[in-house]
Design a protein around this motif. Structure first.
Motif, short mmCIF file in Angstrom:
data_model
loop_
_atom_site.label_atom_id
_atom_site.label_comp_id
_atom_site.label_asym_id
_atom_site.label_seq_id
_atom_site.Cartn_x
_atom_site.Cartn_y
_atom_site.Cartn_z
N MET A 334 0.56 -1.26 -0.05
CA MET A 334 0.46 -0.58 0.28
C MET A 334 1.17 1.27 -0.50
O MET A 334 2.02 1.23 0.30
N MET A 335 0.51 2.44 -0.48
CA MET A 335 1.49 3.40 -0.90
C MET A 335 -0.04 4.43 0.28
O MET A 335 -1.10 4.23 -0.19
N MET A 336 0.97 5.11 1.13
CA MET A 336 0.59 6.55 1.47
C MET A 336 0.79 7.73 1.67
O MET A 336 2.23 8.04 1.88
N LEU A 337 0.42 8.90 1.17
CA LEU A 337 0.63 9.89 1.82
C LEU A 337 -0.25 10.50 3.33
O LEU A 337 -1.28 10.22 3.16
N CYS A 338 0.93 10.83 4.34
CA CYS A 338 -0.23 11.83 5.01
C CYS A 338 0.02 13.49 5.96
O CYS A 338 1.84 13.66 5.25
N TYR A 339 -0.83 13.88 6.44
CA TYR A 339 -0.89 15.10 6.30
C TYR A 339 -1.17 15.42 7.32
O TYR A 339 -2.72 14.95 8.43
N LYS A 340 -0.70 15.97 8.54
CA LYS A 340 -0.94 16.02 9.62
C LYS A 340 -2.04 17.28 10.00
O LYS A 340 -3.00 17.29 11.40
N ASN A 341 -2.13 17.83 9.03
CA ASN A 341 -3.25 19.22 8.96
C ASN A 341 -3.96 18.53 8.74
O ASN A 341 -4.14 18.75 7.68
N GLY A 342 -5.37 17.81 9.20
CA GLY A 342 -6.48 17.29 8.64
C GLY A 342 -7.99 18.18 9.61
O GLY A 342 -7.56 19.80 9.72
N SER A 343 -8.75 17.61 10.27
CA SER A 343 -9.77 17.77 10.57
C SER A 343 -9.35 19.26 11.87
O SER A 343 -10.84 19.98 11.84
N LEU A 344 -8.79 18.71 12.94
CA LEU A 344 -8.46 20.50 13.35
C LEU A 344 -8.01 21.26 13.21
O LEU A 344 -8.79 22.50 13.44
N THR A 345 -7.60 21.60 11.76
CA THR A 345 -6.65 22.22 11.39
C THR A 345 -8.31 22.96 10.79
O THR A 345 -8.50 24.21 10.32
N ARG A 346 -8.73 22.30 9.30
CA ARG A 346 -10.47 22.35 9.23
C ARG A 346 -11.37 23.14 10.31
O ARG A 346 -12.02 24.18 10.13
N GLU A 347 -10.83 22.38 11.51
CA GLU A 347 -12.23 23.22 12.17
C GLU A 347 -11.74 24.37 13.61
O GLU A 347 -12.80 25.87 13.82
N ASP A 348 -10.39 25.19 12.76
CA ASP A 348 -9.82 25.83 13.98
C ASP A 348 -9.98 26.98 12.32
O ASP A 348 -10.45 27.89 12.88
N ILE A 349 -10.23 26.55 11.38
CA ILE A 349 -10.66 27.77 10.40
C ILE A 349 -12.22 27.87 10.19
O ILE A 349 -12.79 29.87 10.28
#
Length: 557
Positions: A334-349
């Motif tokens: 499996m190949m994967m890309l990972c972003y630390k800024n997910g739901s918490l960043t969207r909630e912040d905006i």
């Protein structure tokens, strides 16, 4: 024809020990969901005083940890909740997922504690003194930059480490975390007899002894040779002395970790024959829960962290992205890309610009035009993984933007957009980054099939943006808890492999059931207009130019 049926009237139990909660999904032998439960760390276990399930250490830059005992107490609480809803005696197999890259450090002598648990007492009462380090480093931790550099240098460079272990050194990966503990807490490292990942830690509780780290989750450590599916001596030597003994041997994800411990038989009346199947990471379990099985299938998980993952038979590890052994296949990856800024960043905006309301957030998303009139935003509430950038928000307006050409397109940096444009920018920015890096990593475009999962996959406005940017239909499963569902499915798969005495293809578990069970996916957003998809490609090109300059200027490496 081979019989791949599961035992009638049996149950299969899957857990997901994630950053903010412990979830459980129970399936019957027809793969229908019987029960789903949740323990939320902050609200259900407030005495640990976590925020979003973690501690942020102000005294050490980038250090983010969780109290190990909190996970134990959550498990106590979950089993108590489930005991009033299901007959544990019918559970044929248990498996689960753990947040990837979290690590647990068992103190010398803890194997004796594990093997002699008193069924009259809760787990948390008995394991308080079992850990050489009380707070577990987790995937959000970014305090190991120097250790990453040293490990890469020791094995011959970042690309060589990626070719060997599936990823270059990443700050959240367990190898760099272990090296930092060895360097900064040598006595604690010396007094550690076993190092577990969150996944193998939870499995260890269930079997009453140290469970193996599975090959898939083990690839998230910068320590496993992904082609040999064994620890790499070169990577071990670059990390810490005596490490192989502390890790134990890796095992296939479908293997039996052991029979459930007598503690659970006596305290919760599990069958003494209940199998514990190897636990794995949350993203590999999501892959299983989404039944991705064909190269060209792509999934986007929108959770605390955002991830993009697909499958391949021919991995080509790069400096960005990750390659893991496929958790439900003996040969694939499996190949994967990972972003630390997910739901918490969207909630912040949302909280800053949309009156703390998802309804207002969605109204703004619908009010603003696709492409956002050339407004591009980079939102990093946490140190980002992809791209490797520090905390900070960067906003640009593209002058002369038409969506037809990049010629003459000049960006102007600004401090803020109007509220509605902020909302569209945080969504489009993330999806454009996902598409750009997925293409760069060799994932086919447009995807053959795209499945969205995670908490934000219930937001149809966000799904519409994904469909427009990726140029394909977007499907969702009936429920967003794909990791705990994947754990339950893998429990059934492991039971089947054990019954047959050898590996059986994963699809044998759900064949003929996919359209009538929890695995049924629904079309949630239609592919975008081809002209709009092409315009997004140009906007993506410009975004990547700006991103590359930001990395050159601000990147931590």
């Amino acid at each position: 024809m081979a019989d791949y049926s599961l035992p009638q009237d049996s149950l299969f139990l899957g857990f997901d020990s994630s950053t903010q909660s412990l979830k459980a999904t129970v399936l019957d032998s027809n793969l229908n969901i019987v029960v789903a439960e949740l323990v939320h760390f902050d609200s259900d276990l407030p005495h640990y005083k976590t925020k979003d399930g973690v501690y942020r250490d102000a005294s050490v830059n980038g250090r983010i940890v969780s109290p190990t005992l909190m996970w134990v107490e959550a498990f106590d609480m979950m089993l108590q909740k489930l005991s009033s809803k299901i007959d544990f005696g019918k559970v044929a197999a248990v498996s689960g997922s753990g947040q990837q890259h979290g690590s647990v450090y068992w103190k010398n002598g803890s194997s004796v504690i594990l093997s002699s648990l008193d069924p009259k007492k809760q787990l948390v009462e008995q394991l308080g003194d079992a850990f050489s380090i009380k707070e577990s480093p987790i995937w959000m931790d970014s305090s190991t930059t120097e250790q990453c550099k040293k490990i890469e240098e020791a094995v011959g460079g970042a690309l060589e480490l990626s070719r060997l272990t599936g990823s270059r050194a990443h700050e959240r990966y367990t190898g760099p975390q272990i090296r930092r503990i060895f360097e900064t807490q040598p006595e604690a490292y010396k007094s550690t007899e076993r190092i577990s990942l969150v996944s193998s830690f939870m499995a260890s509780l269930l079997v009453g002894c140290y469970a193996c780290i599975d090959e898939t989750d083990g690839a998230g450590m910068n320590l496993l040779d992904i082609k040999q599916r064994a620890w790499s001596k070169k990577a071990l030597d670059a990390t810490a002395p005596g490490l192989e003994e502390k890790l134990g041997k890796p095992a296939p994800a479908y293997a039996v970790a052991g029979i459930i411990a007598q503690y659970f038989v006596e305290r919760f009346h599990f069958s003494k024959n209940c199998l514990v199947i190897q636990w794995s990471g949350d993203n590999p379990n999501s892959l299983a829960g989404l039944t991705l099985n064909t190269p060209g299938d792509l999934a986007i998980s929108l959770g605390t962290s955002d991830t993009v993952f697909g499958i391949t038979d021919e991995p080509q590890p790069r400096l960005e992205g990750h390659v893991f052994p496929n958790p439900v296949d003996t040969k694939g990856y499996m190949m994967m890309l990972c972003y630390k800024n997910g739901s918490l960043t969207r909630e912040d905006i949302r909280n800053q610009y949309a009156e703390k309301s998802w309804d207002v957030f969605n109204k703004y998303l619908q009010q603003t035009p696709p492409l956002n009139d050339g407004k591009l935003g980079f939102y990093y509430k946490e140190h980002e993984i992809l791209p490797p950038l520090p905390v900070g928000f960067h906003r640009y307006i593209l002058n002369n933007f038409t969506g037809d050409t990049v010629d003459g397109m000049v960006e102007q940096e600004v401090n803020e957009f109007d509220a509605a444009s902020e909302v569209r920018a945080v969504i489009e920015g993330q999806m454009l980054s996902m598409r750009a890096h997925a293409e760069k990593f060799g994932m086919p475009f447009p995807p053959r099939r795209l499945i969205a999962t995670g908490g934000a996959s219930s937001n149809e406005c966000i799904l519409g943006s994904i469909a427009s940017i990726f140029g394909c239909d977007v499907y969702t499963v009936q429920r967003p808890d794909s990791a705990s569902l994947g754990g339950a499915l893998r429990a059934a798969h492991g039971w089947l492999c054990n019954a047959k005495g050898s590996f059986v293809p994963f699809e044998c578990v759900y064949k003929d059931k996919q359209e009538t069970t929890c695995l049924n996916s629904k079309l949630s957003a239609k592919a975008g207009d081809p002209t709009l998809v092409s315009k997004y490609a140009l906007l993506m090109q410009k975004r990547m130019e700006i991103e590359n300059r930001l990395v050159e200027k601000l990147g931590r490496w």
